[in-house]
Design a protein around this motif. Structure first.
Motif, PDB file in Angstrom:
ATOM      1  N   ILE A  70       0.836  -1.202   0.000  1.00  8.86           N
ATOM      2  CA  ILE A  70       0.000   0.000   0.000  1.00  8.86           C
ATOM      3  C   ILE A  70       0.869   1.249   0.000  1.00  8.86           C
ATOM      4  CG2 ILE A  70      -1.676   1.321   1.363  1.00  8.86           C
ATOM      5  CD1 ILE A  70      -2.850  -1.422   2.214  1.00  8.86           C
ATOM      6  N   MET A  71       1.918   1.247   0.796  1.00 10.34           N
ATOM      7  CA  MET A  71       2.819   2.393   0.853  1.00 10.34           C
ATOM      8  C   MET A  71       3.531   2.590  -0.499  1.00 10.34           C
ATOM      9  SD  MET A  71       5.690   3.253   3.746  1.00 10.34           S
ATOM     10  CE  MET A  71       6.703   1.855   3.364  1.00 10.34           C
ATOM     11  N   GLY A  72       3.956   1.519  -1.137  1.00 12.68           N
ATOM     12  CA  GLY A  72       4.612   1.617  -2.437  1.00 12.68           C
ATOM     13  C   GLY A  72       3.680   2.132  -3.515  1.00 12.68           C
ATOM     14  N   CYS A  73       2.430   1.682  -3.511  1.00  9.53           N
ATOM     15  CA  CYS A  73       1.453   2.183  -4.483  1.00  9.53           C
ATOM     16  C   CYS A  73       1.185   3.662  -4.262  1.00  9.53           C
ATOM     17  CB  CYS A  73       0.156   1.394  -4.387  1.00  9.53           C
ATOM     18  SG  CYS A  73       0.242  -0.258  -5.069  1.00  9.53           S
ATOM     19  N   PHE A  74       1.080   4.073  -3.020  1.00 15.76           N
ATOM     20  CA  PHE A  74       0.834   5.482  -2.700  1.00 15.76           C
ATOM     21  C   PHE A  74       2.014   6.353  -3.143  1.00 15.76           C
ATOM     22  CE2 PHE A  74       1.034   9.057   0.338  1.00 15.76           C
ATOM     23  CZ  PHE A  74      -0.131   9.694  -0.023  1.00 15.76           C
TER      24      PHE A  74
END
Length: 98
Positions: free
Chosen positions: A45-49
Motif C-alpha cells: 500500500i505504501m509503495g502504491c501510494f
C-alpha cells in the motif's frame, strides 16, 4: 501498471526483510509468516501510494514545462486531415519545380 509494480517491489522488499529478521531472532513459524504478510500488505500500500504521488509530480512538472501540450498528455496523437487536394510547398525551389 507502474504503480502496482512499484507497490509489489516495495512489498516484496518488506516481506523479505521481515522474514530475515524473524529468522535471525528465532521467531516461531506462524508468527514469522503472519508478521511478514502484514508487512507485505503495508509496504504494498505504501509503495502504491508513493508511486502514485511520483506519477502526479511528474505529470504536473510536465504540464508546467509544456503548458500548450498539457491537454494532449493523456490523448493519443492524431494527424490533421487537410481539405486541399493539392499540397503546396513553402520552399521556392519546390514551388518553381511545379
Amino acid at each position: 501498471m507502474t504503480i502496482h509494480l512499484c507497490g509489489a517491489g516495495l512489498g516484496f522488499l518488506g516481506f523479505a526483510i521481515s522474514m530475515i529478521i524473524g529468522l535471525v531472532v528465532n521467531n516461531p513459524f506462524t508468527t514469522l509468516v503472519l508478521r511478514s504478510l502484514f508487512v507485505l500488505l503495508v509496504f504494498y500500500i505504501m509503495g502504491c501510494f508513493l508511486a502514485f504521488l511520483g506519477n502526479l509530480i511528474i505529470k504536473e512538472n510536465f504540464e508546467q514545462l509544456n503548458p500548450d501540450n498539457a491537454t494532449d498528455v493523456d490523448q493519443p496523437q492524431t494527424e490533421a486531415v487537410s481539405d486541399n487536394s493539392t499540397t503546396q510547398s513553402s520552399t521556392p525551389a519546390a514551388a518553381a519545380a511545379t
